[in-house]
Every structure is written in C-alpha cells, then in structure tokens.
Write a protein that holds these residues in place. Structure first.
Motif, PDB file in Angstrom:
ATOM      1  N   PHE A 134       0.821  -1.207   0.000  1.00  0.00           N
ATOM      2  CA  PHE A 134       0.000   0.000   0.000  1.00  0.00           C
ATOM      3  C   PHE A 134       0.861   1.265   0.000  1.00  0.00           C
ATOM      4  O   PHE A 134       0.571   2.225  -0.726  1.00  0.00           O
ATOM      5  N   ALA A 135       1.940   1.271   0.781  1.00  0.00           N
ATOM      6  CA  ALA A 135       2.820   2.440   0.825  1.00  0.00           C
ATOM      7  C   ALA A 135       3.439   2.698  -0.551  1.00  0.00           C
ATOM      8  O   ALA A 135       3.558   3.860  -0.983  1.00  0.00           O
ATOM      9  N   PHE A 136       3.823   1.632  -1.248  1.00  0.00           N
ATOM     10  CA  PHE A 136       4.380   1.772  -2.597  1.00  0.00           C
ATOM     11  C   PHE A 136       3.347   2.394  -3.531  1.00  0.00           C
ATOM     12  O   PHE A 136       3.662   3.293  -4.322  1.00  0.00           O
ATOM     13  N   LEU A 137       2.096   1.916  -3.451  1.00  0.00           N
ATOM     14  CA  LEU A 137       1.037   2.461  -4.298  1.00  0.00           C
ATOM     15  C   LEU A 137       0.771   3.923  -3.981  1.00  0.00           C
ATOM     16  O   LEU A 137       0.484   4.724  -4.886  1.00  0.00           O
ATOM     17  N   GLN A 138       0.834   4.288  -2.716  1.00  0.00           N
ATOM     18  CA  GLN A 138       0.618   5.687  -2.339  1.00  0.00           C
ATOM     19  C   GLN A 138       1.653   6.593  -3.008  1.00  0.00           C
ATOM     20  O   GLN A 138       1.316   7.681  -3.518  1.00  0.00           O
ATOM     21  N   GLN A 139       2.905   6.156  -3.014  1.00  0.00           N
ATOM     22  CA  GLN A 139       3.955   6.951  -3.660  1.00  0.00           C
ATOM     23  C   GLN A 139       3.729   7.021  -5.173  1.00  0.00           C
ATOM     24  O   GLN A 139       3.876   8.086  -5.791  1.00  0.00           O
ATOM     25  N   ALA A 140       3.361   5.868  -5.777  1.00  0.00           N
ATOM     26  CA  ALA A 140       3.111   5.848  -7.218  1.00  0.00           C
ATOM     27  C   ALA A 140       1.915   6.712  -7.579  1.00  0.00           C
ATOM     28  O   ALA A 140       1.888   7.349  -8.650  1.00  0.00           O
ATOM     29  N   ALA A 141       0.920   6.761  -6.712  1.00  0.00           N
ATOM     30  CA  ALA A 141      -0.268   7.564  -6.977  1.00  0.00           C
ATOM     31  C   ALA A 141       0.072   9.048  -7.080  1.00  0.00           C
ATOM     32  O   ALA A 141      -0.483   9.767  -7.924  1.00  0.00           O
ATOM     33  N   VAL A 142       0.985   9.500  -6.242  1.00  0.00           N
ATOM     34  CA  VAL A 142       1.410  10.901  -6.306  1.00  0.00           C
ATOM     35  C   VAL A 142       2.114  11.175  -7.630  1.00  0.00           C
ATOM     36  O   VAL A 142       1.867  12.189  -8.298  1.00  0.00           O
ATOM     37  N   THR A 143       2.964  10.236  -8.049  1.00  0.00           N
ATOM     38  CA  THR A 143       3.717  10.411  -9.289  1.00  0.00           C
ATOM     39  C   THR A 143       2.813  10.419 -10.511  1.00  0.00           C
ATOM     40  O   THR A 143       2.984  11.238 -11.426  1.00  0.00           O
ATOM     41  N   HIS A 144       1.833   9.510 -10.534  1.00  0.00           N
ATOM     42  CA  HIS A 144       1.028   9.306 -11.742  1.00  0.00           C
ATOM     43  C   HIS A 144      -0.347   9.984 -11.699  1.00  0.00           C
ATOM     44  O   HIS A 144      -1.073   9.938 -12.693  1.00  0.00           O
ATOM     45  N   GLY A 145      -0.713  10.555 -10.586  1.00  0.00           N
ATOM     46  CA  GLY A 145      -1.947  11.317 -10.545  1.00  0.00           C
ATOM     47  C   GLY A 145      -3.223  10.525 -10.357  1.00  0.00           C
ATOM     48  O   GLY A 145      -4.280  10.920 -10.846  1.00  0.00           O
ATOM     49  N   PHE A 146      -3.137   9.386  -9.672  1.00  0.00           N
ATOM     50  CA  PHE A 146      -4.369   8.686  -9.305  1.00  0.00           C
ATOM     51  C   PHE A 146      -4.461   8.629  -7.784  1.00  0.00           C
ATOM     52  O   PHE A 146      -3.510   8.980  -7.075  1.00  0.00           O
ATOM     53  N   SER A 147      -5.571   8.234  -7.262  1.00  0.00           N
ATOM     54  CA  SER A 147      -5.753   8.116  -5.819  1.00  0.00           C
ATOM     55  C   SER A 147      -5.835   6.647  -5.427  1.00  0.00           C
ATOM     56  O   SER A 147      -6.120   5.782  -6.249  1.00  0.00           O
ATOM     57  N   VAL A 148      -5.590   6.373  -4.150  1.00  0.00           N
ATOM     58  CA  VAL A 148      -5.558   4.988  -3.678  1.00  0.00           C
ATOM     59  C   VAL A 148      -6.091   4.934  -2.257  1.00  0.00           C
ATOM     60  O   VAL A 148      -5.924   5.877  -1.475  1.00  0.00           O
ATOM     61  N   GLU A 149      -6.764   3.853  -1.929  1.00  0.00           N
ATOM     62  CA  GLU A 149      -7.233   3.638  -0.557  1.00  0.00           C
ATOM     63  C   GLU A 149      -7.162   2.158  -0.238  1.00  0.00           C
ATOM     64  O   GLU A 149      -7.248   1.303  -1.127  1.00  0.00           O
ATOM     65  N   ALA A 150      -7.002   1.850   1.046  1.00  0.00           N
ATOM     66  CA  ALA A 150      -6.956   0.472   1.522  1.00  0.00           C
ATOM     67  C   ALA A 150      -8.265   0.137   2.213  1.00  0.00           C
ATOM     68  O   ALA A 150      -8.832   0.956   2.930  1.00  0.00           O
ATOM     69  N   MET A 151      -8.731  -1.078   1.981  1.00  0.00           N
ATOM     70  CA  MET A 151      -9.943  -1.583   2.616  1.00  0.00           C
ATOM     71  C   MET A 151      -9.548  -2.395   3.834  1.00  0.00           C
ATOM     72  O   MET A 151      -8.773  -3.354   3.723  1.00  0.00           O
ATOM     73  N   ASP A 152     -10.053  -2.000   4.995  1.00  0.00           N
ATOM     74  CA  ASP A 152      -9.742  -2.738   6.212  1.00  0.00           C
ATOM     75  C   ASP A 152     -10.333  -4.142   6.160  1.00  0.00           C
ATOM     76  O   ASP A 152     -11.346  -4.388   5.492  1.00  0.00           O
ATOM     77  N   THR A 153      -9.705  -5.060   6.862  1.00  0.00           N
ATOM     78  CA  THR A 153     -10.217  -6.419   6.969  1.00  0.00           C
ATOM     79  C   THR A 153     -11.614  -6.408   7.564  1.00  0.00           C
ATOM     80  O   THR A 153     -11.894  -5.681   8.520  1.00  0.00           O
ATOM     81  N   VAL A 154     -12.499  -7.215   6.994  1.00  0.00           N
ATOM     82  CA  VAL A 154     -13.859  -7.320   7.508  1.00  0.00           C
ATOM     83  C   VAL A 154     -13.906  -8.473   8.504  1.00  0.00           C
ATOM     84  O   VAL A 154     -13.421  -9.565   8.236  1.00  0.00           O
ATOM     85  N   GLU A 155     -14.501  -8.208   9.663  1.00  0.00           N
ATOM     86  CA  GLU A 155     -14.615  -9.221  10.693  1.00  0.00           C
ATOM     87  C   GLU A 155     -16.075  -9.438  11.075  1.00  0.00           C
ATOM     88  O   GLU A 155     -16.891  -8.512  11.010  1.00  0.00           O
ATOM     89  N   LEU A 156     -16.382 -10.657  11.440  1.00  0.00           N
ATOM     90  CA  LEU A 156     -17.679 -10.996  12.013  1.00  0.00           C
ATOM     91  C   LEU A 156     -17.416 -11.531  13.406  1.00  0.00           C
ATOM     92  O   LEU A 156     -16.828 -12.601  13.565  1.00  0.00           O
ATOM     93  N   GLY A 157     -17.823 -10.755  14.416  1.00  0.00           N
ATOM     94  CA  GLY A 157     -17.449 -11.121  15.772  1.00  0.00           C
ATOM     95  C   GLY A 157     -15.949 -10.984  15.933  1.00  0.00           C
ATOM     96  O   GLY A 157     -15.369  -9.945  15.621  1.00  0.00           O
TER      97      GLY A 157
END
Length: 312
Positions: A134-157
């Motif tokens: 994710f950190a690598f993608l964040q840096q690449a997003a700044v360079t190439h002009g796209f945005s990025v977000e991470a989806m947290d793990t989904v838990e049940l109980g």
C-alpha cells in the motif's frame, strides 16, 4: 459485464480498480466491491477488477495450493452479481511473476488500465518478491496522478473473513460457518454427465458432476438444494468424494440424489448448494451396507429440511 483476457497496451477508458484473487467472493470481498462500485459511480468510470488465473499459489506450489472455492466461471458470475462492470483476467505465469512492482504500476495500472482510483485489501502485495504494498502504491499515486485507498479487513465477531477461513470451515464440516462467511450457502456448479448408473441400481439415482481442475474444499455427505432442474430449489442429498466402496475414482466426484425427481437430467447445468453436513465419506463392507446407509442419509436430510425449510 465485460471480461478481457490480459491488459490492453493502452487504456481506451479510465477505470476505478481493485486487484485480487477474489476466490469465493465472500462477505469481505463483497464489502470491498460495494466500496468499488460506489467510488466508480462517483468518479464516472467503470468498476473494474484485475484478477489472476491460475491462483499464484497454484503457479508457485501446485501440490500445496489451497482448494479453490470457485471456478473462474463461477467467480466471474459472482463479480457481475456484485456490480462489477469490467474484469481483466491476467494469466499468472513466469513473465508476470517476474514483473517488478514499478512495471506493474507503470505498464498495467497506469498505461493499460488508465486508473483513476485504486482500492486494495490491507494485506495486498504485488510485483516480483511481493515488494509492492500500500505504501508503494501511495507513492506511485502521487507520481502518476491517481488516488488509492486500503480496505480494512472485515470481521464478524472475533473472526476475520477470508478465503482461508471459508476453506477451513468447509474442510471441518462447519457448513453453517462457511455460509456465514460467504453470505450465502457454499455451492458447486457443473454439467451432469453419465456415470456407471450404480445409484439407479441401488434404488437411489444420482446426478453426477465431474469436478474438473478442482480439488474440492469439502468432502462427505450433505443435505443440499439443487438449482437448475426447474424454477426454484429442490431438496436432495449429495456425496463429494471418491466412492471407496465401489472402486475409488481418480479424482473427487459430486453425486446428488434429488428428492422426488424422476426426470432425465443428463447434460443439465446444475448448481448444488450445501446446506448441512450429515457425515464423512466412508468405505462399507458391502453394497447392501452402502445402500442401507444411503437410505438413512436420505431420511436424515429430509428430517433436517423439515426443521430448516428452504426458501426459493
């Protein structure tokens, strides 16, 4: 839904993208896909999935690869049902495995898919040596002009929802827990082929589905619902295994006895929904003993459905 093998050299349209194997399309995947579709609508670009065939673990260690929860065809059906508009299926081979994280972003995401926004799971890794994160993608997003977000793990109980958790539940015979993780009963689909007609000889005709290229994540005898013979679901009982009493098959087969059905179903494409495990597969001393047990299995399945009626 548009399905493409591989990645275009140059994108014809922008995309809002997520990346992963999506085996089983469980409730964690479904939450990510809802987020993907919402963001795609807000951006005005198609909700796009980049997935791999075969699974990377099947490529690197085929003998130790996990059982698949869904075939590629089933996975594509589930992705479409969750609102995905475009899927790119990339062949995972030596060339792809050697691709650096930089080239993965530059060649595939930016040039090939025209990404405007990328959503990934919090544990996603990519590129040779799994160097991209994710950190690598964040840096690449700044360079190439796209945005990025991470989806947290989904838990049940207290449980993390994952494809591995679904496999563990099925392998342990806990069909209810697998259903909980998936948000639907686990199912296997396939075309009915002609068999040895042993079930008919025993008085319990079966629809046989050969599970090609599949190491099933479950085995044993189950109360099931059958889809595809007529509108709605039909109750039945199914065995997933190698039939040790009558001559073991080289790979597992799915045999389903449909309750109160006498029609010909050869060639039909059925989906078998696993509702409750009755017992493990076992070897019997005689055909008569097997036949007696099948009769008991059928009654146990009918008893279970009497308490847990199905809803179409």
């Amino acid at each position: 839904m548009q399905v493409t093998r591989g990645i275009p050299e140059n994108a014809k349209q922008p995309s809002v993208l997520t990346i992963g194997n999506f085996d089983g399309v469980h409730r964690g995947h479904q939450a990510l896909l809802r987020q993907l579709v919402e963001r795609a609508h807000s951006v005005g670009a198609p909700a796009t999935v980049l997935t791999f065939e075969p699974h990377p673990r099947e490529y690197f260690a085929p003998a130790h690869a996990p059982a698949r929860l869904a075939s590629l065809r089933e996975k594509l059906m589930l992705l479409a049902a969750n609102g995905v508009e475009c899927v790119h299926v990339v062949r995972f081979n030596a060339h792809f495995a050697s691709l650096s994280a930089e080239r993965f972003v530059d060649d595939m995401l930016v040039r090939g898919l025209g990404v405007r926004h990328v959503i990934i799971g919090d544990d996603f890794r990519f590129g040779a040596g799994r160097r991209g994160d994710f950190a690598f993608l964040q840096q690449a997003a700044v360079t190439h002009g796209f945005s990025v977000e991470a989806m947290d793990t989904v838990e049940l109980g207290d449980s993390r929802i994952s494809s591995s958790a679904v496999r563990d539940a099925l392998a342990g015979g806990d069909v209810a827990l697998a259903t909980h993780y998936l948000g639907r009963p686990y199912s296997i689909a396939g075309r009915v082929s002609s068999g040895q007609r042993l079930g008919r000889t025993l008085g319990f005709p079966t629809a046989n589905i050969m599970m090609k290229h599949r190491k099933p994540p479950l085995s044993g005898v189950f109360a099931v619902c059958i889809e595809g013979l007529r509108p709605g679901l039909i109750e039945g009982v199914a065995n997933v295994g190698v039939r040790p009493t009558v001559g073991a098959t080289p790979r597992p087969i799915l045999e389903t006895h449909v309750f109160d059905w006498s029609g010909n179903c050869y060639g039909a494409h059925l989906r078998i929904h696993f509702m409750h495990k009755l017992r493990d597969e076992m070897r019997f001393e005689s055909i008569d003993a097997l036949s007696h047990q099948i009769g008991k299995d059928i009654q146990h399945a009918r008893d279970w459905f009497a308490i847990n009626p199905i809803e179409d």
